[in-house]
Scaffold this active site. Sequence first.
Site, PDB file in Angstrom:
ATOM      1  N   ARG A 227       0.835  -1.190   0.000  1.00 30.81           N
ATOM      2  CA  ARG A 227       0.000   0.000   0.000  1.00 30.81           C
ATOM      3  C   ARG A 227       0.881   1.256   0.000  1.00 30.81           C
ATOM      4  O   ARG A 227       1.937   1.285   0.626  1.00 30.81           O
ATOM      5  CB  ARG A 227      -0.910   0.021   1.238  1.00 30.81           C
ATOM      6  CG  ARG A 227      -2.044  -0.984   1.177  1.00 30.81           C
ATOM      7  CD  ARG A 227      -3.088  -0.564   0.161  1.00 30.81           C
ATOM      8  NE  ARG A 227      -4.241  -1.454   0.122  1.00 30.81           N
ATOM      9  CZ  ARG A 227      -4.367  -2.494  -0.691  1.00 30.81           C
ATOM     10  NH1 ARG A 227      -3.373  -2.801  -1.518  1.00 30.81           N
ATOM     11  NH2 ARG A 227      -5.460  -3.225  -0.677  1.00 30.81           N
ATOM     12  N   HIS A 275       0.548   0.304  -9.955  1.00 25.76           N
ATOM     13  CA  HIS A 275      -0.331  -0.532  -9.122  1.00 25.76           C
ATOM     14  C   HIS A 275      -0.882  -1.716  -9.907  1.00 25.76           C
ATOM     15  O   HIS A 275      -2.092  -1.953  -9.972  1.00 25.76           O
ATOM     16  CB  HIS A 275      -1.484   0.306  -8.542  1.00 25.76           C
ATOM     17  CG  HIS A 275      -2.033  -0.271  -7.268  1.00 25.76           C
ATOM     18  ND1 HIS A 275      -2.586   0.505  -6.272  1.00 25.76           N
ATOM     19  CD2 HIS A 275      -2.127  -1.558  -6.822  1.00 25.76           C
ATOM     20  CE1 HIS A 275      -3.014  -0.267  -5.273  1.00 25.76           C
ATOM     21  NE2 HIS A 275      -2.729  -1.520  -5.592  1.00 25.76           N
TER      22      HIS A 275
END
Length: 312
Positions: A227, A275
């Site tokens: 994250r 991502h």
Amino acid sequence: MLLLHLSDVDEANWAEKFRAALGAYPVVRRGDDFDPADVRYIFVWKPKADAFDGLTGLEAILSLGAGVDALLKHPNLPDAPVVRFVDSDLSQRMSDYVVAHVTMHHRLYTRFRADQKARRWNQIYPPAASETTVGIMGMGVLGQDAAKRLVPLGFDLRSWSRTPKAIDGVEGFAGAESFDAFLAGTDILVNLLPLTPETTGILNSATFAKLRRDRLDGGPVIINAARGGHQREADIVAALADGTLGAASLDVFETEPLPADSPLWAIENCYVTPHIAAISNEATGVRYFTKIIEDHKAGKPLINVVDRDRGY
């Protein structure tokens, strides 16, 4: 009834596949004509503020993502069990990313790419895999799978997690009291932790300074595929510039998409990916959650339920 509330993905396609898998069991989407009180399960990804309005009969919240930190911060999250997505295909994809970047940095790709651009013949030999320690932070499903795939490549492996984990071929460290010892013997630091208040900002200047410095030419390396909230990007920029870090691979960021003016884009020893380390596959996702719904309807307990106190 199953309600789909998905943002930034093809909700219609997911609904079509769920209807085929669940047969007569009703599947609805936002905007359909239905009574919210009839909804027993909601399948969510980046739910809007009104996602849970009127769902008085809700029995479970099914999360498309493996990470649930953002979902747990939803201001109107009901007091219903949250089930996270645990899938072998997703784990394989994440491990593919981790293995690719670990081996790239182990073989000193940054150094040899710079030498190639400079047309410089410089025979620096990387250490053997057995002389290189990969430290994995987070020993959940993803961390354990990554370790399992790195073991046969011959790396020295260590892990750090909230509670002790016994994994064949991996030296385990657990708890805050062992964090510095874990870092002191690590050359390539891989972050696969869940994002919690305790792990927010863990990739910072203090952490980087404690990594081992005498194995990899150029210095230790970090890989973050968990994250963006785990990292302090200003600290990464500074560490890459002053040699505290030899390189970094980042798949997640404090702000996504990564702003065009971020200095990370232009740093040659920083590898930016948007991502994409792992993605939730529709076929396996529908199969996984269909079984959860059918088992739960049959009276079986829910699996992979999030511990809200821990945050994962």
